[in-house]
Write an enzyme that holds these catalytic residues in place. Structure first.
Site, PDB file in Angstrom:
ATOM      1  N   GLU A 158       0.771  -1.059  -0.004  1.00 42.05           N
ATOM      2  CA  GLU A 158       0.004  -0.044  -0.288  1.00 42.05           C
ATOM      3  C   GLU A 158       0.804   1.202   0.079  1.00 42.05           C
ATOM      4  O   GLU A 158       1.848   1.229   0.829  1.00 42.05           O
ATOM      5  CB  GLU A 158      -0.924  -0.078   1.101  1.00 42.05           C
ATOM      6  N   GLU A 163      -2.490  11.432   3.201  1.00 43.36           N
ATOM      7  CA  GLU A 163      -3.635  11.186   4.284  1.00 43.36           C
ATOM      8  C   GLU A 163      -3.559  12.590   4.955  1.00 43.36           C
ATOM      9  O   GLU A 163      -2.584  12.937   5.733  1.00 43.36           O
ATOM     10  CB  GLU A 163      -3.217   9.963   5.220  1.00 43.36           C
TER      11      GLU A 163
END
Length: 412
Positions: A158, A163
């Site tokens: 990932e 974020e």
């Protein structure tokens, strides 16, 4: 590295994937090392949903992260605004009487992915967006390995390109997760806007430059982090294969915490575009190479001397041994039997580059990437021609990556 400092830091949404993902991409998927481009500028009439030829809309909740939202289908919470934007909206409502892990869902939102429609291996992956503000908001732009359906997470790998958690309005995070370094053990760093600015106040660009054995993160063109297999302590690097894209706006969860009375609803993640430009480049083959830079000049060892401390510079390409560089499997660049070296183990802007006995140190590790940067992972900086000059004798140095021509190199 604020994310790693949190004792209850959560996995991103991946491990609680809320929709079935294809186990393999369709024929539209980019093959490894093949050139491919993904472009969505979100042009279309107001109220239209995301382009179904490019995006899947996932549905459901996420118990693994203890998020509070239900991801809805269609254009209920993700639609075009008619002005070239995709708007993902989180609302404090539940008109569909959706059920979540904790009971009747309190919030709705949206999550999109390109699995089975587009994936790529290496290149420049970029979005321009304006994130929401507020406690409990968790917008993200990220990627998962195409093989997640067969190998599971975190073996799939990932890459979290961006974020943000609402209690850090001026900071974003870039992280990799893989086998043995997932969840709160993910490897990453944060970037904070100067002067107390908040990301919710304006649009910003978030990107990665991704190449074999290297991922570099940037915000508004400012590179702030590079990760390579050297950061993994011997664990497996899970990022030399195709990945697909994900956009989502989560509400609550272990990491951001739940919304409170100060959180504005509805909250919007406004996406201006998503662009992916991949590259035909593969790792340079074994052997010696010339490395050309700004103005077509070559990376050169001054006076063809192999004495320790000899400056590395730009010079007109002449085919000499002083311009013959070997790209080592250990991350070194070598000429005349010695290594390209950041003077004094320096990491600051302006650290000069020289030739030195190979020591295996981090100041002698350099990574050419698909964006034609050559980075020193320890410094998170680029090889740079001083003063943006291409004149003979221009000294090479480390400098914060800016994407300008004096930092672009071709390994021939």
């Amino acid at each position: 590295m604020r994310r790693l400092a949190l004792s209850a830091a959560a996995l991103l949404c991946c491990s609680g994937a809320v929709a079935a993902l294809p186990t393999a991409a369709t024929a539209a998927t980019a093959a490894p090392h093949a050139a491919a481009t993904f472009t969505d500028d979100f042009d279309g009439p107001a109220g239209a949903g995301p382009d179904g030829s490019k995006w899947n809309t996932e549905t459901g909740d996420n118990v693994n992260n203890h998020e509070r939202e239900y991801y809805t289908p269609g254009n209920a919470n993700a639609k075009l605004d008619g002005q070239g934007h995709l708007v993902i909206e989180a609302r404090k409502e539940n008109p569909g009487n959706y059920q979540c892990w904790y009971g009747r869902c309190e919030y709705t939102s949206a999550r999109l992915n390109t699995s089975g429609k587009f994936s790529a291996q290496y290149g420049h992956v970029e979005t321009r967006m304006k994130i929401p503000r507020g406690q409990g908001m968790w917008p993200a732009f990220w990627m998962l390995g195409d093989d997640i359906g067969s190998v599971g997470w975190p073996n799939s790998g990932e890459i979290d390109i961006m974020e943000n958690v609402g209690f850090e309005p001026g900071s974003v995070h870039g992280t990799i997760h893989g086998p043995g370094y997932s969840g709160s053990d993910g490897i990453g760093a944060g970037y904070t806007l100067p002067g107390g600015q908040a990301f919710a106040d304006a649009f910003h660009t978030f990107a990665v430059d991704w190449s074999p054995n290297s991922v570099t993160w940037s915000v508004d063109g400012h590179a702030y982090e590079t990760r390579t297999p050297a950061d993994l302590g011997g664990k497996s690097w899970a990022f030399n294969k195709p990945f697909f894209l994900i956009l989502n706006l989560a509400v609550g969860g272990y990491w951001p915490g739940d919304p409170d009375g100060s959180t504005p609803f509805p909250s919007q993640l406004v996406v201006d575009y998503v662009h992916v430009t991949t590259s035909n480049t593969t790792p340079p083959p074994a052997g010696t190479h010339t490395i050309t830079g700004v103005g077509g000049t070559c990376m050169d060892v001054a006076a063809a001397s192999n004495a320790n401390g000899t400056p590395v510079q730009l010079y007109a390409c002449n085919g000499s041994n002083a311009q013959a560089w070997t790209v080592g499997s250990d991350g070194t660049l070598q000429a005349l039997g010695k290594c390209l070296d950041a003077t004094g183990n320096g990491t600051a802007d302006g650290t000069q580059l020289q030739l030195w006995d190979c020591t295996g140190g981090p100041n002698q590790k350099f990574t050419p990437n698909a964006a034609h940067d050559i980075t020193n992972p320890q410094a998170n900086k680029c090889v740079d021609a001083t003063g943006q000059s291409s004149a003979n004798g221009t000294r090479l140095q480390l400098w914060t990556c800016t994407g300008t021509a004096n930092q672009k190199w071709t390994v021939n």
